[in-house]
Design a protein around this motif. Sequence first.
Motif, PDB file in Angstrom:
ATOM      1  N   PRO A  50       0.823  -1.211   0.000  1.00  0.00           N
ATOM      2  CA  PRO A  50       0.000   0.000   0.000  1.00  0.00           C
ATOM      3  C   PRO A  50       0.856   1.259   0.000  1.00  0.00           C
ATOM      4  N   ALA A  51       0.365   2.300  -0.659  1.00  0.00           N
ATOM      5  CA  ALA A  51       1.100   3.560  -0.752  1.00  0.00           C
ATOM      6  C   ALA A  51       1.139   4.254   0.610  1.00  0.00           C
ATOM      7  N   PRO A  52       2.217   4.993   0.902  1.00  0.00           N
ATOM      8  CA  PRO A  52       2.305   5.722   2.174  1.00  0.00           C
ATOM      9  C   PRO A  52       1.217   6.789   2.274  1.00  0.00           C
ATOM     10  N   THR A  53       0.834   7.096   3.494  1.00  0.00           N
ATOM     11  CA  THR A  53      -0.100   8.182   3.753  1.00  0.00           C
ATOM     12  C   THR A  53       0.581   9.174   4.690  1.00  0.00           C
ATOM     13  N   GLU A  54      -0.160  10.146   5.179  1.00  0.00           N
ATOM     14  CA  GLU A  54       0.420  11.160   6.058  1.00  0.00           C
ATOM     15  C   GLU A  54       0.894  10.584   7.383  1.00  0.00           C
ATOM     16  N   ARG A  55       0.360   9.416   7.774  1.00  0.00           N
ATOM     17  CA  ARG A  55       0.743   8.855   9.078  1.00  0.00           C
ATOM     18  C   ARG A  55       1.005   7.356   9.029  1.00  0.00           C
ATOM     19  N   GLU A  56       1.064   6.751   7.858  1.00  0.00           N
ATOM     20  CA  GLU A  56       1.209   5.303   7.797  1.00  0.00           C
ATOM     21  C   GLU A  56       2.077   4.888   6.620  1.00  0.00           C
ATOM     22  N   ILE A  57       3.001   3.944   6.890  1.00  0.00           N
ATOM     23  CA  ILE A  57       3.862   3.376   5.859  1.00  0.00           C
ATOM     24  C   ILE A  57       3.800   1.858   5.978  1.00  0.00           C
ATOM     25  N   TRP A  58       3.753   1.179   4.841  1.00  0.00           N
ATOM     26  CA  TRP A  58       3.844  -0.272   4.816  1.00  0.00           C
ATOM     27  C   TRP A  58       5.231  -0.654   4.305  1.00  0.00           C
ATOM     28  N   ALA A  59       5.946  -1.462   5.108  1.00  0.00           N
ATOM     29  CA  ALA A  59       7.281  -1.903   4.716  1.00  0.00           C
ATOM     30  C   ALA A  59       7.179  -2.955   3.614  1.00  0.00           C
ATOM     31  N   THR A  60       8.104  -2.896   2.675  1.00  0.00           N
ATOM     32  CA  THR A  60       8.153  -3.848   1.569  1.00  0.00           C
ATOM     33  C   THR A  60       9.125  -4.971   1.900  1.00  0.00           C
ATOM     34  N   PHE A  61       8.666  -6.218   1.792  1.00  0.00           N
ATOM     35  CA  PHE A  61       9.527  -7.360   2.070  1.00  0.00           C
ATOM     36  C   PHE A  61      10.411  -7.668   0.869  1.00  0.00           C
ATOM     37  N   THR A  62      11.642  -8.086   1.152  1.00  0.00           N
ATOM     38  CA  THR A  62      12.549  -8.525   0.099  1.00  0.00           C
ATOM     39  C   THR A  62      13.291  -9.769   0.568  1.00  0.00           C
ATOM     40  N   ASP A  63      13.512 -10.695  -0.333  1.00  0.00           N
ATOM     41  CA  ASP A  63      14.329 -11.863   0.019  1.00  0.00           C
ATOM     42  C   ASP A  63      15.747 -11.716  -0.513  1.00  0.00           C
ATOM     43  N   GLU A  64      16.068 -10.533  -1.052  1.00  0.00           N
ATOM     44  CA  GLU A  64      17.420 -10.255  -1.518  1.00  0.00           C
ATOM     45  C   GLU A  64      17.864  -8.929  -0.906  1.00  0.00           C
ATOM     46  N   ALA A  65      18.776  -9.004   0.040  1.00  0.00           N
ATOM     47  CA  ALA A  65      19.205  -7.814   0.769  1.00  0.00           C
ATOM     48  C   ALA A  65      19.902  -6.830  -0.161  1.00  0.00           C
ATOM     49  N   PRO A  66      19.618  -5.541  -0.036  1.00  0.00           N
ATOM     50  CA  PRO A  66      20.304  -4.545  -0.862  1.00  0.00           C
ATOM     51  C   PRO A  66      21.756  -4.362  -0.417  1.00  0.00           C
ATOM     52  N   ARG A  67      22.606  -3.961  -1.344  1.00  0.00           N
ATOM     53  CA  ARG A  67      23.965  -3.576  -0.977  1.00  0.00           C
ATOM     54  C   ARG A  67      23.898  -2.220  -0.266  1.00  0.00           C
ATOM     55  N   ILE A  68      24.527  -2.140   0.887  1.00  0.00           N
ATOM     56  CA  ILE A  68      24.523  -0.888   1.642  1.00  0.00           C
ATOM     57  C   ILE A  68      25.738  -0.090   1.199  1.00  0.00           C
ATOM     58  N   ASP A  69      25.549   0.678   0.117  1.00  0.00           N
ATOM     59  CA  ASP A  69      26.653   1.454  -0.456  1.00  0.00           C
ATOM     60  C   ASP A  69      26.270   2.893  -0.755  1.00  0.00           C
ATOM     61  N   GLY A  70      25.029   3.280  -0.438  1.00  0.00           N
ATOM     62  CA  GLY A  70      24.584   4.642  -0.696  1.00  0.00           C
ATOM     63  C   GLY A  70      24.038   4.866  -2.087  1.00  0.00           C
ATOM     64  N   HIS A  71      24.164   3.875  -2.976  1.00  0.00           N
ATOM     65  CA  HIS A  71      23.624   3.974  -4.335  1.00  0.00           C
ATOM     66  C   HIS A  71      22.276   3.271  -4.385  1.00  0.00           C
ATOM     67  N   LEU A  72      21.241   3.989  -4.741  1.00  0.00           N
ATOM     68  CA  LEU A  72      19.895   3.411  -4.761  1.00  0.00           C
ATOM     69  C   LEU A  72      19.609   2.827  -6.139  1.00  0.00           C
ATOM     70  N   ASP A  73      20.448   1.875  -6.559  1.00  0.00           N
ATOM     71  CA  ASP A  73      20.319   1.331  -7.905  1.00  0.00           C
ATOM     72  C   ASP A  73      19.758  -0.084  -7.920  1.00  0.00           C
ATOM     73  N   GLU A  74      19.387  -0.644  -6.760  1.00  0.00           N
ATOM     74  CA  GLU A  74      18.801  -1.981  -6.744  1.00  0.00           C
ATOM     75  C   GLU A  74      17.352  -1.947  -7.209  1.00  0.00           C
ATOM     76  N   LEU A  75      16.902  -3.064  -7.743  1.00  0.00           N
ATOM     77  CA  LEU A  75      15.513  -3.207  -8.169  1.00  0.00           C
ATOM     78  C   LEU A  75      14.564  -2.985  -7.000  1.00  0.00           C
ATOM     79  N   LEU A  76      14.999  -3.372  -5.801  1.00  0.00           N
ATOM     80  CA  LEU A  76      14.143  -3.229  -4.619  1.00  0.00           C
ATOM     81  C   LEU A  76      13.619  -1.811  -4.483  1.00  0.00           C
TER      82      LEU A  76
END
Length: 738
Positions: free
Chosen positions: A30-56
Amino acid sequence: MLRSLLLAALALGAPAVAQTSAPADDLPTPAPTEREIWATFTDEAPRIDGHLDELLWRRVEPVRLFTQVWPDTGAPATEETEAYVAYDHDNLYVAFRMLDSEPHLIRAKNLERGGRNDRDDHAYIGLDTYRDGRNAYLFEMNALGTQDDATITDEGLTIDSFSWDAVFRSETVIDETGWTMEVAIPFRQLRFPEGDDLAFGLMLSRTINRKNERVLWPEIGLDRGSSFAALATVSQYGVLRGLKGIRRGRNLEIKPYGITGAQQTRPDLGLPDTEAEVTADAGVDIKYGISSNLTMDLTVNTDFAQVEADNVQINLSRFGLFFPEKREFFLERSGLFEHGNARSTQTFFSRRIGLTEDILAGARVTGQVGPFSGGVLNIETGPGMGDLFGTQSTNNTVARLRTDVLPRATVGGIVTNLQTSDRFNRAAGVDGQVRFGANSLVDAWATQVWDSDPDLNSAAGHALVQLATDEVGANVAFTSVGSTYAPALGFVRRQDMRRVAGGAFYRPLVSIPGLPIVRRLAIQTEGAYITGQDGEVQTTELGAEVRADLYRRDVVGLSVNRQFERLEVPFAIREDEIVAPGDYAFVQAGLQGETDSSRPLFASGGVATGGFFGGTRTDLGVNAGWRQSQHLVLEGGLNHSVIDLGNGSFSATVASLSALTAFSRTLFGRTLVQYDNFSQELQANVRLDWIHTPGSDLFVVFNTAYGLEDDADPFDPRRTLSFRDRVAIVKLTYLVLI
């Protein structure tokens, strides 16, 4: 006592393991609202490198609804911010894209973990894992990815709150559009309720430092008085939903240490230097997640040699000085054990433990079960490990419990006990607090002390009523402290008093023609009427202040204070300056100012002058700094007082110089040099920290002290400094996660 505590904690059983079921990672969130966010599950952890280039990150619908809390409360952010939230079984992932129309002006210079990220562009993530609207974890990262973290207790956030050291990952990239950041927070670093489908309270914040602009999701106003306090307004956090199948892990952390050092002392300046004494030792700290709600910390043969030095203070009053706690073991979750008036009449003050004796072993259990939160602390101190639980050791115990009785009301209690083979000192206290409205509250506590010497049995208590919004408020308080009130594990600045105090403030946001730089004025007044327990007047105080907060974090203020003191006995400011008994009334006026400390050059200072116990006193304080680069920050300070009590003037001076040298986010050092003319001692503390692996450090510490010969003139170029003491220490820690 300590052994019983350990056995009881272990008997609670192993931590529960959550199911690992999770939604398929291709289902829409579900899309975020003014007071609610739904976290997206992933089974492939993103690389923590500061580049937001993953499909996730392309699958996650970002949060864009950031609003200002300062300087224009409720207005849209002036620069666009996007935040993305995802998770897998082991970590919570948060990514930020922080666009900036002038990326070359992004402030990013702090490389010291736990350092002054507030001087840079930075971001916060707040997590209320129990959704109690009171307590939260806070993660901070600047535009270089430098980390800090804090625990918020009962919507309170202070400098001491940032003593918690979590192990998490963060990386950033500054580019031509702004800066991006990726953060991975292991769930094993958090405590949260049982269950397979969880929701956390969530707050996301970004600070654009050059504009002094802080933006938040969700929208939180200035009800608590400042944009920094807004970060701790946990009751106004939004909601993060959709967390399923979280693995809590085995929750066992083992951190052994080894230390070696040498000390050389010259106790008498008339004697030759002593031989250097070389020592070596070892110990261990253990953190165990008893359950999802309870954590046990164990420490054996604890050593705090790497702790930074205290700032030198000269006492010009007749009451004791307060030196804050700086030891990590006691600072972590310290908010749970707070009871009494901070820095004035505290039922428990951890600095009392282990200053004159070694800490041989200790345990602490903290946590939250339903509406109940609190902890138990048990420390054994003594002359050495050979006397653990022996006749010369001392047992220090503290137990604290609080419970929520209404959505914004708590009640609680505390018990402390210091026990030796021939003495005890025990204290028991209760407290309660009710918050209502924007920033209004009723707060009260009371403590009784019992000592093996019955003449020291005494009590203290306090009650406060505050009615306030972000703009206007007033308060009244009553405090009573017994004539012999002295909890052995507490801090009491002033005994034998009954104090009635009150104050009011008015701090409107303003727009002054011809002065566009002024954002808010603060006008406040406060007073106090203090008697002894016999009803005789001891002190009266009345003060007023006008302060202007500018758009760019510059501050200027003017204050006036009138004070009356009745002295029954003399007190010494220094050995040859005695204030005689009598009645004294005097007025002092002061001017203070401060510039934005995130600029390359910054300064603060103040001057005050007026009467002082039948004479005069003038105070001058100046602090200045230079942020040369990411690798060097220099700061210096001078506090100088000139006092004349009718027998000729004398001065009290403290001078300091500090240098922060950072080679990277994992290797940095700090040097502090201080001098005061009362002790005529020059002290230097050099501390190097290499974080060789996350959560593990190599410390190299060197302390030295030199003193002037007796009666030497500190400004005489021919003066000589004589060696008094030097210590060199190397300490290695290594964190093992199981």
